[in-house]
Design a protein around this motif. Sequence first.
Motif, mmCIF file in Angstrom:
data_model
loop_
_atom_site.group_PDB
_atom_site.id
_atom_site.type_symbol
_atom_site.label_atom_id
_atom_site.label_comp_id
_atom_site.label_asym_id
_atom_site.label_seq_id
_atom_site.Cartn_x
_atom_site.Cartn_y
_atom_site.Cartn_z
ATOM 1 N N GLY A 1 23.942 16.391 -46.855
ATOM 2 C CA GLY A 1 24.931 16.443 -47.924
ATOM 3 C C GLY A 1 25.920 15.360 -47.666
ATOM 4 N N ASP B 1 17.196 8.444 -45.405
ATOM 5 C CA ASP B 1 17.629 8.844 -46.542
ATOM 6 C C ASP B 1 17.403 10.382 -46.838
ATOM 7 N N GLN B 2 16.246 10.888 -46.355
ATOM 8 C CA GLN B 2 15.970 12.268 -46.681
ATOM 9 C C GLN B 2 16.954 13.225 -45.855
ATOM 10 N N ALA C 1 19.939 12.416 -44.503
ATOM 11 C CA ALA C 1 21.326 12.222 -45.196
ATOM 12 C C ALA C 1 21.643 13.228 -46.409
ATOM 13 N N GLU C 2 20.459 13.051 -47.265
ATOM 14 C CA GLU C 2 20.437 13.873 -48.582
ATOM 15 C C GLU C 2 20.554 15.512 -48.031
ATOM 16 N N ARG C 3 19.630 15.790 -47.104
ATOM 17 C CA ARG C 3 19.688 17.294 -46.720
ATOM 18 C C ARG C 3 21.178 17.556 -46.225
ATOM 19 N N SER D 1 26.370 10.535 -47.239
ATOM 20 C CA SER D 1 25.527 9.438 -47.714
ATOM 21 C C SER D 1 25.160 8.730 -46.616
ATOM 22 N N LYS D 2 24.070 7.794 -46.843
ATOM 23 C CA LYS D 2 23.346 7.235 -45.711
ATOM 24 C C LYS D 2 24.237 6.442 -44.726
#
Length: 215
Positions: free
Chosen positions: A52, A45-46, A48-50, A54-55
Amino acid sequence: MDDINLARARASKKRTRIQAENEEKILDAALDVFSTYGFRGATVDQIAERAGMSKPNLLYYFRRKQDIYTAVLQRTLDMWLAPFGEMDPDGDPAEEIGRYIRVKLEQARDRPQESRLFVGEIMQGAPLIDGMLRTELKEVVDEKAGVLRGWIADGKLRAIHPVHLIFMIWATTQHYADFDTQIRALLGSGMENPEVFKAASETVLDVLLQGILPR
């Protein structure tokens, strides 16, 4: 080629380019996350967020966190081996070895995170990349050690152990990435400072080359 097939070919080419760009984006994000939290502390999740995205989109490219981690380390190894593999047996030893040392110092300056993450894996016994070390890394080292032996046989280098010379080059150049905090504490700045980089390059090149070239 008819219009339909041409359109499909173009779409396939575009998709391949986009996939490659997305994979690089994921690996860049993963490098930041793994460097900050380590393999155990990092999450998909980290990353994917970094990155930009979605998981689910990330998992389209890499099924597991371990796959992402291994891909980051593989990319680092590829980056290091590319200039090493370009060492020309027909070239001048001082120029070929000197060029490789300079590139390694530039990598330590420009891509320090990769080196620190890689050495962390090695310090744990290389549980996830042992296969890489024993195959592709060993193959390139064996090949280039043969180049060094050829130069030694021709009297172009002193009779030194070629593999230990390679170890010495790696240890000296990667020191500037792995011990960046210590370097900053002692010098007041790191390799991004042109004066520090110039002094490091000149010193490493002078000491190593003077130690292996015929006297």
